[in-house]
Design a protein around this motif. Structure first.
Motif, mmCIF file in Angstrom:
data_model
loop_
_atom_site.group_PDB
_atom_site.id
_atom_site.type_symbol
_atom_site.label_atom_id
_atom_site.label_comp_id
_atom_site.label_asym_id
_atom_site.label_seq_id
_atom_site.Cartn_x
_atom_site.Cartn_y
_atom_site.Cartn_z
ATOM 1 N N LYS A 1 20.466 1.743 -1.373
ATOM 2 C CA LYS A 1 20.969 1.627 -2.741
ATOM 3 C C LYS A 1 21.031 3.005 -3.403
ATOM 4 O O LYS A 1 20.693 3.156 -4.564
ATOM 5 C CB LYS A 1 20.075 0.683 -3.549
ATOM 6 C CG LYS A 1 20.070 -0.731 -3.031
ATOM 7 C CD LYS A 1 19.240 -1.623 -3.917
ATOM 8 C CE LYS A 1 19.261 -3.045 -3.390
ATOM 9 N NZ LYS A 1 18.460 -3.937 -4.218
ATOM 10 N N TRP A 2 21.472 3.984 -2.669
ATOM 11 C CA TRP A 2 21.445 5.359 -3.155
ATOM 12 C C TRP A 2 22.323 5.555 -4.379
ATOM 13 O O TRP A 2 21.991 6.347 -5.260
ATOM 14 C CB TRP A 2 21.786 6.333 -2.045
ATOM 15 C CG TRP A 2 23.205 6.255 -1.542
ATOM 16 C CD1 TRP A 2 23.672 5.451 -0.567
ATOM 17 C CD2 TRP A 2 24.304 7.029 -2.002
ATOM 18 N NE1 TRP A 2 25.010 5.645 -0.381
ATOM 19 C CE2 TRP A 2 25.418 6.627 -1.259
ATOM 20 C CE3 TRP A 2 24.468 8.011 -2.970
ATOM 21 C CZ2 TRP A 2 26.691 7.169 -1.458
ATOM 22 C CZ3 TRP A 2 25.718 8.560 -3.158
ATOM 23 C CH2 TRP A 2 26.819 8.140 -2.416
ATOM 24 N N VAL A 3 23.435 4.847 -4.460
ATOM 25 C CA VAL A 3 24.333 5.026 -5.607
ATOM 26 C C VAL A 3 23.662 4.540 -6.888
ATOM 27 O O VAL A 3 23.631 5.255 -7.903
ATOM 28 C CB VAL A 3 25.671 4.286 -5.367
ATOM 29 C CG1 VAL A 3 26.554 4.347 -6.606
ATOM 30 C CG2 VAL A 3 26.398 4.856 -4.171
ATOM 31 N N SER A 4 23.105 3.337 -6.841
ATOM 32 C CA SER A 4 22.442 2.819 -8.043
ATOM 33 C C SER A 4 21.183 3.624 -8.368
ATOM 34 O O SER A 4 20.862 3.828 -9.552
ATOM 35 C CB SER A 4 22.096 1.336 -7.885
ATOM 36 O OG SER A 4 21.178 1.144 -6.848
ATOM 37 N N ASN A 5 20.483 4.116 -7.364
ATOM 38 C CA ASN A 5 19.310 4.960 -7.608
ATOM 39 C C ASN A 5 19.694 6.211 -8.381
ATOM 40 O O ASN A 5 19.036 6.589 -9.356
ATOM 41 C CB ASN A 5 18.641 5.359 -6.289
ATOM 42 C CG ASN A 5 17.950 4.203 -5.599
ATOM 43 O OD1 ASN A 5 17.709 3.164 -6.186
ATOM 44 N ND2 ASN A 5 17.638 4.392 -4.327
ATOM 45 N N PRO B 1 0.804 -1.225 0.000
ATOM 46 C CA PRO B 1 0.000 0.000 0.000
ATOM 47 C C PRO B 1 0.837 1.274 0.000
ATOM 48 O O PRO B 1 0.473 2.263 -0.645
ATOM 49 C CB PRO B 1 -0.838 -0.099 1.277
ATOM 50 C CG PRO B 1 -0.812 -1.522 1.666
ATOM 51 C CD PRO B 1 0.457 -2.084 1.126
ATOM 52 N N VAL B 2 1.965 1.252 0.697
ATOM 53 C CA VAL B 2 2.843 2.421 0.721
ATOM 54 C C VAL B 2 3.401 2.678 -0.676
ATOM 55 O O VAL B 2 3.473 3.824 -1.131
ATOM 56 C CB VAL B 2 3.985 2.218 1.743
ATOM 57 C CG1 VAL B 2 5.009 3.330 1.672
ATOM 58 C CG2 VAL B 2 3.421 2.083 3.139
ATOM 59 N N LEU B 3 3.797 1.615 -1.361
ATOM 60 C CA LEU B 3 4.339 1.768 -2.718
ATOM 61 C C LEU B 3 3.283 2.305 -3.682
ATOM 62 O O LEU B 3 3.568 3.186 -4.501
ATOM 63 C CB LEU B 3 4.885 0.435 -3.226
ATOM 64 C CG LEU B 3 6.128 -0.099 -2.518
ATOM 65 C CD1 LEU B 3 6.482 -1.485 -3.036
ATOM 66 C CD2 LEU B 3 7.290 0.848 -2.682
ATOM 67 N N ASN C 1 13.492 1.188 -3.828
ATOM 68 C CA ASN C 1 14.728 0.490 -3.460
ATOM 69 C C ASN C 1 15.221 0.820 -2.061
ATOM 70 O O ASN C 1 16.022 0.083 -1.501
ATOM 71 C CB ASN C 1 15.840 0.827 -4.459
ATOM 72 C CG ASN C 1 15.562 0.269 -5.824
ATOM 73 O OD1 ASN C 1 14.842 -0.705 -5.978
ATOM 74 N ND2 ASN C 1 16.131 0.900 -6.835
ATOM 75 N N GLY C 2 14.807 1.942 -1.541
ATOM 76 C CA GLY C 2 15.281 2.355 -0.225
ATOM 77 C C GLY C 2 16.569 3.153 -0.343
ATOM 78 O O GLY C 2 17.242 3.156 -1.375
ATOM 79 N N ALA D 1 12.985 10.139 -6.711
ATOM 80 C CA ALA D 1 12.131 9.910 -5.539
ATOM 81 C C ALA D 1 11.482 8.534 -5.596
ATOM 82 O O ALA D 1 11.404 7.824 -4.578
ATOM 83 C CB ALA D 1 11.065 10.998 -5.460
ATOM 84 N N LEU D 2 11.020 8.148 -6.760
ATOM 85 C CA LEU D 2 10.378 6.848 -6.899
ATOM 86 C C LEU D 2 11.359 5.704 -6.635
ATOM 87 O O LEU D 2 11.019 4.730 -5.944
ATOM 88 C CB LEU D 2 9.770 6.716 -8.299
ATOM 89 C CG LEU D 2 8.894 5.503 -8.540
ATOM 90 C CD1 LEU D 2 7.692 5.523 -7.609
ATOM 91 C CD2 LEU D 2 8.434 5.475 -9.979
ATOM 92 N N LEU D 3 12.564 5.813 -7.139
ATOM 93 C CA LEU D 3 13.563 4.770 -6.878
ATOM 94 C C LEU D 3 13.960 4.715 -5.414
ATOM 95 O O LEU D 3 14.203 3.639 -4.872
ATOM 96 C CB LEU D 3 14.794 4.974 -7.764
ATOM 97 C CG LEU D 3 14.611 4.592 -9.231
ATOM 98 C CD1 LEU D 3 15.844 4.941 -10.042
ATOM 99 C CD2 LEU D 3 14.304 3.112 -9.369
#
Length: 149
Positions: free
Chosen positions: A121-125, A79-81, A117-118, A111-113
């Motif tokens: 995984k900020w680098v790949s985002n 639901p959050v997604l 992904n959380g 923002a969506l990634l």
């Protein structure tokens, strides 16, 4: 369509019951076995009723399983997604004209990634966000000549 799958076995049970009552009310035979004319129509009527009950039970189980799948959709993180995707899509549509394609797409996709992904995984985002946004902008704006806001 759901009413048809559940209504048809009920209808067939009623038809089977009507045939069963009609078969029981048939006159007795004068020669041979007096109940001879009853065997076949009573057997077919009972078979129709039994098969209709089995079909109804199967359809009710399928309906319950479908409800379980829908219930599972609204448990956990889903639901959050869903809600965050809707909110981010609306915000993207509102800022698209003001900020332009490239900036609004970078903000929306980033923002969506991060939601999906959380932050771990900020680098790949960031890499995916920037690469996709610039490649899309270049493909449409430069190669295809589509004017983007």
């Amino acid at each position: 369509m759901k009413w048809f799958k559940l209504g048809m076995p009920v209808f067939l049970m009623i038809v089977g019951l009507a045939f069963l009552i009609s078969a029981i009310n048939l006159p007795k035979a004068n020669l041979g076995n007096p109940n001879g004319p009853l065997y076949f129509p009573v057997g077919i009527s009972i078979l129709l009723i039994v098969l209709s009950v089995i079909y109804l039970i199967q359809e009710l189980r399928k309906a319950r399983e479908a409800n379980d799948h829908i219930r599972e959709l609204f448990t956990g993180r889903t639901p959050v997604l869903i809600l965050s995707t809707i909110v981010l899509g609306v915000v993207y549509a509102l800022i698209f004209e003001t900020l332009g394609f490239l900036v609004s797409t970078i903000l929306f996709l980033g923002a969506l990634l991060f939601v999906v992904n959380g932050p771990r995984k900020w680098v790949s985002n960031i890499i995916v966000t920037l690469a996709f946004s610039f490649m899309t902008w270049y493909a449409f704006g430069e190669l295809l000549g589509v004017s983007l806001p």
